[in-house]
Enzyme design. Sequence first.
Site, PDB file in Angstrom:
ATOM      1  N   SER A  83       0.796  -1.234   0.000  1.00  0.00           N
ATOM      2  CA  SER A  83       0.000   0.000   0.000  1.00  0.00           C
ATOM      3  C   SER A  83       0.826   1.280   0.000  1.00  0.00           C
ATOM      4  CB  SER A  83      -0.963   0.008   1.194  1.00  0.00           C
ATOM      5  OG  SER A  83      -2.040  -0.868   0.952  1.00  0.00           O
ATOM      6  N   SER A 126      -6.371   3.575   3.929  1.00  0.00           N
ATOM      7  CA  SER A 126      -5.744   2.732   2.910  1.00  0.00           C
ATOM      8  C   SER A 126      -6.750   1.905   2.128  1.00  0.00           C
ATOM      9  CB  SER A 126      -4.704   1.806   3.565  1.00  0.00           C
ATOM     10  OG  SER A 126      -3.764   1.347   2.632  1.00  0.00           O
ATOM     11  N   LYS A 174      -0.060   3.640  -2.690  1.00  0.00           N
ATOM     12  CA  LYS A 174      -1.095   4.669  -2.549  1.00  0.00           C
ATOM     13  C   LYS A 174      -0.513   6.063  -2.360  1.00  0.00           C
ATOM     14  CE  LYS A 174      -4.684   1.578  -0.710  1.00  0.00           C
ATOM     15  NZ  LYS A 174      -4.025   0.299  -0.409  1.00  0.00           N
TER      16      LYS A 174
END
Length: 395
Positions: free
Chosen positions: A67, A130, A70
């Site tokens: 993640s 997230s 992101k």
Amino acid sequence: MLKKVFKKTKIAVISSVLAMPLLAQADDIQYGITAPELNAQTYILMDYNSGAVLAALNPDQRQYPASLTKMMTSYVVGDALKQGKIHNTDLVTIGESSWGKNFPGSSKMFLNLNQQVSVSDLNRGIIVVSGNDACVAMAEHISGSEQNFIDAMNKYAAQFGLKNTHFTTVHGLDDDNQYSSSRDMAIIGAHIIRDLPEEYKIYAEKDFTFNKIKQPNRNGLLWDKSINVDGMKTGHTDKAGYNLVASATGNGNMRLISVVMGVPTYKGREVESKKLLQWGFANFETFKALEAGKAVSEQSVYYGNSGKVQLGVLQDAFITLPKGRQADVKARYELEQKYLQAPLAKGQVVGQVVYQLEGKDIAKVNLQVMEEVSEGGFFGKAWDWLVLTVKSLFG
């Protein structure tokens, strides 16, 4: 007083200004200060203002970013907001591809099919909790499709000069063709902080509530009062292990960015990041070496409408040093050419200021032209040609 040296060779860079074209490339920095041992596959500690790499282990090793991906998704969103292409109050209708049920067992903000959600909420869904579903919804809203958005992510990666990063998803779920490195993630983090300050503020938010579901920010260092962390992003998959990019301030205006990747435990990524950040603040300090708009040298210019030009930097330039060593630093400037010749554009790099500690070059800052110099007239240029011809005869 800066010592002048004429040179046209490359200089080893240990720190530089991230906003300028030349970034710190500091794989083998030796300050004589032992870095802490970390339980991570790769890590880096970078000073935000100078770009100096204070410690690193395998910083260019390609890893599954999970993640941390992101952060680049957030950059594309934040830049679209900054440019006015989208607005926080815009409403996005959630379609089949961004429906929360499509992401079982992974992080999400629990979007419902056909629900209308504001860009502001979706952005927090990406950064704070997230949400994989939020990433897809924003990608389709901004670019029309996930693939178009991914293309934009990779375009920014190229603009940032990232050599070990490629994205194939908007959320970071494992893909063999998706990778990044601790160095590249630190650079992405620095760009978010510098280019998108309003976007970066969201990274400090500790929780987010949507659809009556309250979720905490997974960056546990935001709650740690012993260190002033105000961002950035966590990541985890089975292949990636536990990742964390963190940024903290201390020592006056000093800001550090740490990246740990491939840590074996959830809590471990916080422990290792904190260890790295505290070590950096304990052993180093960053100071302004050159002030924006303040000339450090005046040089003769040939073939121009002006015979002189001032050199300096258009943005404040910083260098990072071991604590207490500022008085020991020596500086010199090196011009790429012995004689400057018009035309010269404002901001054009014509040399470097090189900083030295204990006889070693430790930092370099690009030396820029402070104002434009256009070409001169025929007779002036003829005279300058004669002057340079004579100078060349006498060395």
